[in-house]
Design a protein around this motif. Structure first.
Motif, PDB file in Angstrom:
ATOM      1  N   GLN A 241      -3.652  -8.860  -5.404  1.00  0.00           N
ATOM      2  CA  GLN A 241      -3.850  -7.601  -6.111  1.00  0.00           C
ATOM      3  C   GLN A 241      -4.501  -6.584  -5.185  1.00  0.00           C
ATOM      4  N   PHE A 242      -3.963  -5.359  -5.196  1.00  0.00           N
ATOM      5  CA  PHE A 242      -4.555  -4.276  -4.421  1.00  0.00           C
ATOM      6  C   PHE A 242      -5.589  -3.551  -5.267  1.00  0.00           C
ATOM      7  N   ASN A 243      -6.667  -3.097  -4.613  1.00  0.00           N
ATOM      8  CA  ASN A 243      -7.586  -2.174  -5.273  1.00  0.00           C
ATOM      9  C   ASN A 243      -8.181  -1.255  -4.230  1.00  0.00           C
ATOM     10  N   LEU A 244      -8.647  -0.121  -4.691  1.00  0.00           N
ATOM     11  CA  LEU A 244      -9.230   0.887  -3.820  1.00  0.00           C
ATOM     12  C   LEU A 244     -10.746   0.881  -4.001  1.00  0.00           C
ATOM     13  N   PRO A 245     -11.474   0.290  -3.049  1.00  0.00           N
ATOM     14  CA  PRO A 245     -12.937   0.293  -3.164  1.00  0.00           C
ATOM     15  C   PRO A 245     -13.464   1.732  -3.166  1.00  0.00           C
TER      16      PRO A 245
ATOM     17  N   ASN B 116       9.097  -2.648   1.279  1.00  0.00           N
ATOM     18  CA  ASN B 116       7.985  -2.916   0.353  1.00  0.00           C
ATOM     19  C   ASN B 116       7.471  -1.591  -0.203  1.00  0.00           C
ATOM     20  N   PRO B 117       8.159  -1.002  -1.182  1.00  0.00           N
ATOM     21  CA  PRO B 117       7.712   0.294  -1.714  1.00  0.00           C
ATOM     22  C   PRO B 117       6.301   0.208  -2.294  1.00  0.00           C
ATOM     23  N   LEU B 118       5.617   1.347  -2.303  1.00  0.00           N
ATOM     24  CA  LEU B 118       4.269   1.395  -2.867  1.00  0.00           C
ATOM     25  C   LEU B 118       4.311   0.922  -4.313  1.00  0.00           C
ATOM     26  N   PRO B 119       3.362   0.055  -4.717  1.00  0.00           N
ATOM     27  CA  PRO B 119       3.373  -0.466  -6.084  1.00  0.00           C
ATOM     28  C   PRO B 119       2.872   0.541  -7.122  1.00  0.00           C
ATOM     29  N   ILE B 120       2.344   1.671  -6.657  1.00  0.00           N
ATOM     30  CA  ILE B 120       1.783   2.683  -7.547  1.00  0.00           C
ATOM     31  C   ILE B 120       2.083   4.056  -6.960  1.00  0.00           C
ATOM     32  N   ALA B 121       2.318   5.026  -7.829  1.00  0.00           N
ATOM     33  CA  ALA B 121       2.523   6.392  -7.352  1.00  0.00           C
ATOM     34  C   ALA B 121       1.207   6.903  -6.770  1.00  0.00           C
ATOM     35  N   PHE B 122       1.284   7.617  -5.659  1.00  0.00           N
ATOM     36  CA  PHE B 122       0.055   8.082  -5.016  1.00  0.00           C
ATOM     37  C   PHE B 122      -0.791   8.911  -5.973  1.00  0.00           C
ATOM     38  N   ALA B 123      -0.161   9.726  -6.808  1.00  0.00           N
ATOM     39  CA  ALA B 123      -0.891  10.579  -7.750  1.00  0.00           C
ATOM     40  C   ALA B 123      -1.765   9.759  -8.698  1.00  0.00           C
ATOM     41  N   ASP B 124      -1.409   8.503  -8.933  1.00  0.00           N
ATOM     42  CA  ASP B 124      -2.167   7.649  -9.852  1.00  0.00           C
ATOM     43  C   ASP B 124      -3.324   6.910  -9.184  1.00  0.00           C
ATOM     44  N   THR B 125      -3.502   7.078  -7.888  1.00  0.00           N
ATOM     45  CA  THR B 125      -4.561   6.355  -7.175  1.00  0.00           C
ATOM     46  C   THR B 125      -5.941   6.967  -7.365  1.00  0.00           C
TER      47      THR B 125
ATOM     48  N   TYR C 239      -1.898   0.593   3.343  1.00  0.00           N
ATOM     49  CA  TYR C 239      -0.959  -0.254   2.595  1.00  0.00           C
ATOM     50  C   TYR C 239      -0.022  -0.998   3.551  1.00  0.00           C
ATOM     51  N   VAL C 240       0.534  -0.280   4.513  1.00  0.00           N
ATOM     52  CA  VAL C 240       1.442  -0.904   5.487  1.00  0.00           C
ATOM     53  C   VAL C 240       0.690  -1.960   6.301  1.00  0.00           C
ATOM     54  N   ALA C 241      -0.558  -1.676   6.673  1.00  0.00           N
ATOM     55  CA  ALA C 241      -1.356  -2.666   7.422  1.00  0.00           C
ATOM     56  C   ALA C 241      -1.566  -3.922   6.582  1.00  0.00           C
ATOM     57  N   GLN C 242      -1.826  -3.754   5.294  1.00  0.00           N
ATOM     58  CA  GLN C 242      -1.979  -4.920   4.401  1.00  0.00           C
ATOM     59  C   GLN C 242      -0.673  -5.703   4.332  1.00  0.00           C
TER      60      GLN C 242
ATOM     61  N   MET D 281      -9.254  -9.052   1.909  1.00  0.00           N
ATOM     62  CA  MET D 281      -9.460  -8.362   3.176  1.00  0.00           C
ATOM     63  C   MET D 281      -9.409  -6.861   2.930  1.00  0.00           C
ATOM     64  N   ILE D 282     -10.399  -6.167   3.417  1.00  0.00           N
ATOM     65  CA  ILE D 282     -10.443  -4.712   3.290  1.00  0.00           C
ATOM     66  C   ILE D 282      -9.912  -4.098   4.581  1.00  0.00           C
ATOM     67  N   VAL D 283      -8.937  -3.207   4.415  1.00  0.00           N
ATOM     68  CA  VAL D 283      -8.353  -2.490   5.538  1.00  0.00           C
ATOM     69  C   VAL D 283      -8.707  -1.017   5.377  1.00  0.00           C
ATOM     70  N   CYS D 284      -9.014  -0.369   6.493  1.00  0.00           N
ATOM     71  CA  CYS D 284      -9.249   1.067   6.497  1.00  0.00           C
ATOM     72  C   CYS D 284      -8.056   1.740   7.168  1.00  0.00           C
ATOM     73  N   GLY D 285      -7.326   2.536   6.398  1.00  0.00           N
ATOM     74  CA  GLY D 285      -6.235   3.328   6.955  1.00  0.00           C
ATOM     75  C   GLY D 285      -6.815   4.630   7.485  1.00  0.00           C
ATOM     76  N   VAL D 286      -6.344   5.047   8.653  1.00  0.00           N
ATOM     77  CA  VAL D 286      -6.876   6.251   9.286  1.00  0.00           C
ATOM     78  C   VAL D 286      -5.726   7.162   9.708  1.00  0.00           C
TER      79      VAL D 286
END
Length: 150
Positions: free
Chosen positions: A24-28, A114-123, A137-140, A1-6
């Motif tokens: 698994q999370f990924n950033l399209p 549920n802490p972020l699984p990756i540092a934001f700088a690494d995204t 992320y929170v919506a997911q 499922m793809i979520v768009c955070g705004v």
């Protein structure tokens, strides 16, 4: 499922797409980082913004949009234009799009459990997209929790 955070700031809607596939999370890859409303905010401008947003969601197969809620009054109150943008997004009718508002307290409590699984700088995202990324992320996480409780 793809979520768009705004995140709505001023006359901009900053967006971040987040996909969850088999745990698994990924950033399209997304060609758009933010959509803006022109300065005069006419009815036609709002319609164009709404159409552009709906087209972007359809293009990437987004089924859920999560908007970080802004307070209507007080120290951290959102501006009038951002509420127009929110309404334009919520009133998109030509797609199967679910739009939810995530209160800051819910975002904070979800991140605590549920802490972020990756540092934001690494995204690889732009710095101004951080709040939109966290919102997605929170919506997911909340949709996973909702699916697990069914």
């Amino acid at each position: 499922m793809i979520v768009c955070g705004v995140e709505l700031t001023g006359s901009d809607a900053v967006v971040c797409l987040l996909n969850m596939d088999r745990g698994q999370f990924n950033l399209p890859e997304c060609k758009v980082r933010k959509l803006s409303l022109p300065k005069n905010h006419s009815r036609e401008d709002l319609k164009r913004f709404q159409a552009a947003f709906a087209e972007l969601m359809a293009e990437y197969g987004v089924t859920r949009v999560a908007i970080k809620e802004r307070m209507p009054k007080g120290k951290f109150a959102g501006g009038a234009i951002s509420f127009k943008l929110e309404a334009a997004i919520q009133l998109i009718t030509d797609t199967e799009l679910t739009v939810t508002l995530l209160p800051p307290a819910m975002i904070k409590s979800t991140l605590a459990s549920n802490p972020l699984p990756i540092a934001f700088a690494d995204t690889g995202l732009k710095v101004f997209q951080e709040t939109a990324f966290i919102t997605a992320y929170v919506a997911q996480m909340t949709s996973m929790k909702g699916a697990a409780s069914m």
